[in-house]
Each structure stands twice: as structure tokens, then as C-alpha cells.
Design an enzyme around this catalytic site. Structure first.
Site, PDB file in Angstrom:
ATOM      1  N   PRO A  49      43.162  43.173  32.978  1.00 56.77           N
ATOM      2  CA  PRO A  49      44.131  42.739  34.335  1.00 56.77           C
ATOM      3  C   PRO A  49      43.481  42.352  35.205  1.00 56.77           C
ATOM      4  O   PRO A  49      42.424  43.094  35.746  1.00 56.77           O
ATOM      5  CB  PRO A  49      45.020  44.113  34.536  1.00 56.77           C
ATOM      6  CG  PRO A  49      44.863  44.763  33.271  1.00 56.77           C
ATOM      7  CD  PRO A  49      43.653  44.497  32.547  1.00 56.77           C
ATOM      8  N   GLU A  50      43.945  41.265  35.872  1.00 55.97           N
ATOM      9  CA  GLU A  50      43.169  40.606  37.191  1.00 55.97           C
ATOM     10  C   GLU A  50      44.154  40.903  38.424  1.00 55.97           C
ATOM     11  O   GLU A  50      45.056  41.755  38.408  1.00 55.97           O
ATOM     12  CB  GLU A  50      42.817  39.349  36.924  1.00 55.97           C
ATOM     13  CG  GLU A  50      42.100  39.203  35.599  1.00 55.97           C
ATOM     14  CD  GLU A  50      41.488  37.733  35.542  1.00 55.97           C
ATOM     15  OE1 GLU A  50      41.670  36.791  36.410  1.00 55.97           O
ATOM     16  OE2 GLU A  50      41.021  37.374  34.743  1.00 55.97           O
ATOM     17  N   LYS A  89      41.044  44.934  42.013  1.00 58.63           N
ATOM     18  CA  LYS A  89      41.744  45.272  40.844  1.00 58.63           C
ATOM     19  C   LYS A  89      42.042  46.676  40.758  1.00 58.63           C
ATOM     20  O   LYS A  89      42.673  47.106  39.822  1.00 58.63           O
ATOM     21  CB  LYS A  89      40.926  44.790  39.440  1.00 58.63           C
ATOM     22  CG  LYS A  89      40.563  43.399  39.479  1.00 58.63           C
ATOM     23  CD  LYS A  89      39.772  43.081  38.207  1.00 58.63           C
ATOM     24  CE  LYS A  89      39.301  41.553  38.412  1.00 58.63           C
ATOM     25  NZ  LYS A  89      38.427  41.070  37.251  1.00 58.63           N
ATOM     26  N   ARG A 117      31.009  35.417  29.696  1.00 63.29           N
ATOM     27  CA  ARG A 117      32.515  35.372  29.753  1.00 63.29           C
ATOM     28  C   ARG A 117      32.669  33.819  29.517  1.00 63.29           C
ATOM     29  O   ARG A 117      31.936  32.837  29.697  1.00 63.29           O
ATOM     30  CB  ARG A 117      32.801  35.636  31.388  1.00 63.29           C
ATOM     31  CG  ARG A 117      32.376  36.953  31.689  1.00 63.29           C
ATOM     32  CD  ARG A 117      33.063  38.106  30.997  1.00 63.29           C
ATOM     33  NE  ARG A 117      34.408  37.991  30.947  1.00 63.29           N
ATOM     34  CZ  ARG A 117      35.232  38.461  32.021  1.00 63.29           C
ATOM     35  NH1 ARG A 117      34.609  38.943  33.078  1.00 63.29           N
ATOM     36  NH2 ARG A 117      36.485  38.503  32.200  1.00 63.29           N
TER      37      ARG A 117
END
Length: 273
Positions: free
Chosen positions: A2-3, A58, A263
């Protein structure tokens, strides 16, 4: 993971159920998640009133007069508001009880966190996890000028600079890729080689994309759901993220995937120079 949009969607969802309410109990079903649960958390929170909710990057913040509860959703966590008699399932690790309801943290991979910052330890901004965070991208302090000034000595690729979180916070992998696409900037470009005009495009793209993602309930790729149990749908509007080999929505060039800092990065080699 979750960002920022997913955490802000969560904050907006839980706020009406928490703010002004008295905590009637705390349930901890493990010794901790990424870090141990505070040993005296139940005694610390029982009988106390939630004053407000907030977010820093976050991290979800639940403020009390005597301190702040810090919650991080980790890689796969989510929060739900449920009736207090709903039995916990395998991955339900933490409940904050508020009379006939409870706030429940579900975290299958257990990379999340529930931590406590006492008011006597100073401002929440001094907490070890928050003190080095950059500016909030949806607040006035964030601007093209800020990005330009802070990157003059940064030779790393702009995508990795955005993910680092020390200049601007909460712009994770999904939204960094999408913002760079909208700004027409190649994610491999060294940050210090980007001029003010291109940072104007990037700052505006970050603001627009994050705001749109929040309005659409965030992105649901695997695990994320909102407090109401509904999935987000911003992923339906991706221009480049997770679209490897598919035609660019602008020029039809196949979207390319590379790895930066372990990433995945997605971009259009024609539109993004």
C-alpha cells in the site's frame, strides 16, 4: 505494498469511526509484526479517547492526548471496521476495540507495524521512522522548486530518488512510474540533470495522479481493500505500470520493463526521454 493513496483512503475510511471515540479494549494475537507490539499497549490505550487521525507518508497516525498510535500496513495489510462480535481469522493480528465496533488489522505477510509514540517523547515528527521523511506531495511545501533544489547533488536515477522518501514521501513504485510517464521523463535520468521545467511537469503529475488514485479508492493488485471491504480501481487507469509489452496508450510503442534498485520500473521509451 500500500502506497500513499491506499493509506489515505484507509485514514478517511476509519476517521469517522475513531475520532472522538473511547477505546474499550485492545487485542494482540501475536508478539508483533515487523517489530514487537508495545508490551503495555492495552493498558496504554484502554479508556482513552481518539482525538484525531493523520497520515505521514505511508504511516497511519491515530492521535491521543498522551501519544500517537502508528500503524504501517506493510506489504499486504489492510484495516477494516467490523462489528465487535466478528471472530478473527488466521491473519487478523490486532484489534482496536471501540464499543460495538472494532478496527482490525489483517496482515498475511506480517511486514506491517503497530507502534506507540508517547507525547512525553516529543513531537511525533521526532519518531525514528518519521524524522527523515521528505515533504508531503499533496501539501504546499511540495513544489517543482523543492524537487529541483533538493536534487542538485543527486546523481541517482530520478525513479530511485522518488522512492527514497527523503525528498518527497509516499510516492511508491506504482505512482512513481505513472508520474514519470505523465511528465514524459525517462525513469533512468539522473535526478541532477533534470531542469526546472521538467520538474514542473513532474510535480504536477505527482499531485494529479495521487489525488486521482485517492478518489478512486487506491490500487488493488493483490491484497489491498478499503475499510469498507471494497477494492480500489485506479489500476484500471494505468498508463505504464504492469503493462510490459503492451502498446503505449499515447504512441503505441511497447511498454518496457526494467529493474531499478530491485524494483520493477515500467516506461515508454518513445514518450519518456
Amino acid at each position: 505494498m500500500p502506497e500513499l493513496p491506499e493509506v489515505e483512503v484507509t485514514r478517511r475510511g476509519v476517521a469517522p469511526h475513531l475520532e472522538g471515540q473511547v477505546i474499550t479494549g485492545v487485542a494482540l494475537r501475536h508478539t508483533g509484526l515487523r517489530w514487537p507490539f508495545p508490551a503495555t499497549l492495552s493498558q496504554t490505550l484502554a479508556g482513552r479517547t481518539v482525538r484525531s487521525t493523520g497520515r505521514r507518508g505511508k504511516y497511519l497516525l491515530i492521535h491521543f492526548d498522551h501519544g500517537t498510535l502508528i500503524i504501517h500496513l506493510g506489504m499486504s495489510g489492510h484495516l477494516r471496521i467490523l462489528p465487535s462480535d466478528v471472530p478473527p481469522k488466521k491473519h487478523d493480528h490486532f484489534d482496536l476495540e471501540i464499543g460495538p465496533q472494532l478496527l482490525r488489522l489483517t496482515d498475511p505477510r506480517r511486514f506491517g507495524a503497530v507502534l506507540w509514540h508517547a507525547a512525553e517523547d516529543g513531537s511525533i515528527e521526532n519518531h525514528l521512522l518519521l524524522r527523515t521523511l521528505g515533504v508531503e506531495p499533496l501539501e504546499a511545501a511540495f513544489s517543482a522548486q523543492w524537487l529541483y533544489q533538493q536534487t542538485r547533488n543527486r546523481s541517482s536515477a530520478i525513479k530511485q530518488v522518488l522512492l527514497a522518501g527523503d525528498i518527497v514521501v509516499g510516492v511508491g513504485n506504482i505512482y512513481a512510474s505513472e508520474s514519470l510517464f505523465q511528465a514524459r521523463i525517462n525513469p533512468k535520468t539522473p535526478a541532477h540533470r533534470i531542469g526546472l521545467a521538467r520538474y514542473e511537469r513532474l510535480a504536477e503529475a505527482i499531485r494529479q495522479i495521487l489525488a486521482a488514485a485517492i478518489e478512486q479508492g487506491g490500487s488493488t493488485l493483490k491484497d489491498f481493500i478499503g475499510v469498507n471491504g471494497q477494492s480500489g480501481y485506479f489500476q484500471q487507469n494505468y498508463f505504464c505500470y504492469a503493462r510490459t509489452g503492451e502498446p503505449c496508450r499515447i504512441c503505441k510503442t511497447p511498454i518496457r520493463q526494467i529493474v531499478q534498485g530491485q524494483r520493477s520500473t515500467f516506461y515508454c521509451p518513445n514518450c519518456q526521454k
